[in-house]
Design an enzyme around this catalytic site. Structure first.
Site, PDB file in Angstrom:
ATOM      1  CG  ASP A 113      -8.468   1.060  -3.408  1.00  0.00           C
ATOM      2  OD1 ASP A 113      -7.671   0.145  -2.717  1.00  0.00           O
ATOM      3  OD2 ASP A 113      -7.684   1.786  -4.345  1.00  0.00           O
ATOM      4  CE1 TYR A 131      -4.594  -7.671  -8.920  1.00  0.00           C
ATOM      5  CE2 TYR A 131      -6.689  -6.474  -9.631  1.00  0.00           C
ATOM      6  CZ  TYR A 131      -5.313  -6.499  -9.315  1.00  0.00           C
ATOM      7  OH  TYR A 131      -4.833  -5.364  -9.238  1.00  0.00           O
ATOM      8  CG  HIS A 164       1.276  -2.126  -3.973  1.00  0.00           C
ATOM      9  ND1 HIS A 164       0.826  -2.158  -2.706  1.00  0.00           N
ATOM     10  CD2 HIS A 164       0.291  -2.109  -4.891  1.00  0.00           C
ATOM     11  CE1 HIS A 164      -0.595  -2.201  -2.923  1.00  0.00           C
ATOM     12  NE2 HIS A 164      -0.790  -2.210  -4.142  1.00  0.00           N
ATOM     13  CD  GLN A 200      -6.734  -0.945   0.600  1.00  0.00           C
ATOM     14  OE1 GLN A 200      -6.038  -0.502   1.831  1.00  0.00           O
ATOM     15  NE2 GLN A 200      -6.707   0.123  -0.197  1.00  0.00           N
ATOM     16  CD  GLU A 217      -4.668  -5.182  -2.053  1.00  0.00           C
ATOM     17  OE1 GLU A 217      -3.648  -4.675  -1.739  1.00  0.00           O
ATOM     18  OE2 GLU A 217      -5.415  -4.818  -2.442  1.00  0.00           O
ATOM     19  CG  ASN A 242      -2.303   0.436   0.874  1.00  0.00           C
ATOM     20  OD1 ASN A 242      -2.378   1.634   0.491  1.00  0.00           O
ATOM     21  ND2 ASN A 242      -3.231  -0.279   0.870  1.00  0.00           N
ATOM     22  NE  ARG A 243      -2.606   4.895  -3.115  1.00  0.00           N
ATOM     23  CZ  ARG A 243      -3.218   3.711  -3.479  1.00  0.00           C
ATOM     24  NH1 ARG A 243      -3.483   2.803  -2.407  1.00  0.00           N
ATOM     25  NH2 ARG A 243      -3.691   3.538  -4.661  1.00  0.00           N
ATOM     26  CG  HIS A 274      -2.407  -6.794  -5.276  1.00  0.00           C
ATOM     27  ND1 HIS A 274      -3.418  -6.593  -6.202  1.00  0.00           N
ATOM     28  CD2 HIS A 274      -2.356  -5.636  -4.654  1.00  0.00           C
ATOM     29  CE1 HIS A 274      -3.884  -5.590  -6.219  1.00  0.00           C
ATOM     30  NE2 HIS A 274      -3.138  -4.876  -5.209  1.00  0.00           N
TER      31      HIS A 274
HETATM   32  C1  BGC Z   1      -4.454  -0.548  -4.024  1.00  0.00           C
HETATM   33  C2  BGC Z   1      -4.922   0.265  -5.239  1.00  0.00           C
HETATM   34  C3  BGC Z   1      -4.119   0.208  -6.286  1.00  0.00           C
HETATM   35  C4  BGC Z   1      -3.915  -1.238  -6.567  1.00  0.00           C
HETATM   36  C5  BGC Z   1      -2.956  -1.593  -7.570  1.00  0.00           C
HETATM   37  C6  BGC Z   1      -4.259  -1.861  -4.328  1.00  0.00           C
HETATM   38  O1  BGC Z   1      -3.598  -2.360  -3.414  1.00  0.00           O
HETATM   39  O2  BGC Z   1      -5.130  -0.283  -2.839  1.00  0.00           O
HETATM   40  O3  BGC Z   1      -5.179   1.706  -4.980  1.00  0.00           O
HETATM   41  O4  BGC Z   1      -4.533   0.598  -7.444  1.00  0.00           O
HETATM   42  O5  BGC Z   1      -3.345  -2.036  -5.384  1.00  0.00           O
HETATM   43  O6  BGC Z   1      -3.182  -2.698  -8.227  1.00  0.00           O
END
Ligand code: BGC
Length: 333
Positions: free
Chosen positions: A238, A171, A99, A271, A298, A73-74, A169
């Protein structure tokens, strides 16, 4: 499924299997490539999105199935202070670092150790200063398939104080439909963290309004179709949901395939991301992957926690062992 093996680069695909599951993983990004199961109608389903070639994993963003690190994350503005020293990490998502930076763990080739038919361990030494993070970090990520449960075990140790928040991550799409809208989601949470227009979490947690509330199972479309401002700003879900219960905190169910996925984890939150930024790029078998065609669960520590909590659990001290796990159980309902 055929993956081109780039043996010269040391990239391999590994199969974990038992009677009812086949799980393909690669040491490139410690990535989950495919998870094949038989659904309620006796059809074979691959329940995770991905690409056809390893080269595509290297080329694209999106982090499909990948391990996220050093810090998932950020991190606001790509800077943080540890022990009075400021560190800068790559800004690769609006004004923030996402990430682990431009060449985070999702893009690294890990060492590997196939332990048995159902277990593989990936390992990496991330040097001091890698993507701006301090400390030499020894990481291992172990995938284990046990009956209908796939678990991911994260361990890391550093020779200097640093930040770590490892996640995955994947999907998920449990029925192959082109949208996740009809999947039913339940999250044992009473609070979530709102995000700004760049996806950065706000400092305060918020109680769940109607749309964001998944404490009782409901179809995801009910949230995505609402005009809730927290959903609008993120173009879907998100957001970190803070777990109110340790047992089965997230379940995802497809009435169409009859498959149910249950998440358990040592982490305090996940997340929840409805793949809002997938952009029609080509996925497995040439199928285009559109926004909201999957959901990522996540599990991790709170994003940007270093700017929220001076005693953040994402601070890993010299010699300490980072030790967390997440498991996904797939079953027919
Ligand atoms: C984030 C998203 C981001 C994505 C990238 C996620 O974990 O929360 O905002 O765009 O990852 O694939």
């Amino acid at each position: 499924m055929e993956y081109r093996k780039t043996e010269k680069d040391g990239v391999y695909v590994f199969l974990l299997k038992n009677e009812s599951n086949q799980v393909y993983v690669t040491n490139y990004g410690a990535t989950l490539l495919s998870w094949l199961v038989i659904d309620g109608h006796n059809n074979l389903q691959d329940i995770v999105l991905g690409y056809d070639t390893i080269e595509d994993y290297a080329r694209y963003d999106g982090y499909l199935g990948a391990c996220l690190g050093r810090v998932a994350n950020r991190i606001a503005e790509g800077r943080f202070v540890l022990n009075g020293q400021e560190y800068k990490v790559p800004v690769n998502n609006g004004p923030n670092s996402l990430h682990g930076g431009v060449q985070g763990f999702s893009y690294k080739t890990f060492g590997y150790d196939m332990i048995d038919d159902s277990c593989v361990r990936f390992s990496l030494v991330s040097p001091d200063g890698d993507q701006g993070y301090p400390g030499t970090l020894h990481v291992s990520i172990t995938y284990r398939l046990e009956n209908d449960t796939l678990s991911i075990h994260y361990q890391a140790q550093s020779d200097a104080e640093t930040l770590v928040n490892l996640s995955n991550h994947a999907y998920f799409n449990l029925d192959g439909a082109s949208t996740i809208g009809e999947h039913c989601l339940r999250i044992a949470a009473e609070k979530f963290a709102p995000v700004d227009e760049n996806g950065l979490v706000s400092k305060e947690l918020k109680g769940l309004g109607e749309a964001m509330d998944f404490s009782s199972e409901k179809p995801i479309r009910e949230a995505l179709g609402s005009n809730d401002s927290d959903i609008a700003i993120a173009k879907g879900l998100d957001h970190p949901y803070v777990f109110a219960s340790k047992k089965d905190p997230v379940t995802l169910y497809s009435p169409k395939s009859g498959l149910e996925l249950v998440l358990n984890t040592s982490y305090p939150l996940a997340q929840i991301y409805t793949a809002n930024y997938l952009d029609g790029r080509c996925g497995k078998h040439g199928v285009q992957m559109e926004a909201q065609s999957a959901i990522c669960l996540e599990a991790q520590y709170m994003p940007d926690d270093i700017h929220r909590d001076p005693h953040s659990k994402t601070i890993l001290r010299k010699g300490e062992m980072y030790d967390e796990w997440t498991s996904f159980t797939i079953r027919k309902r």
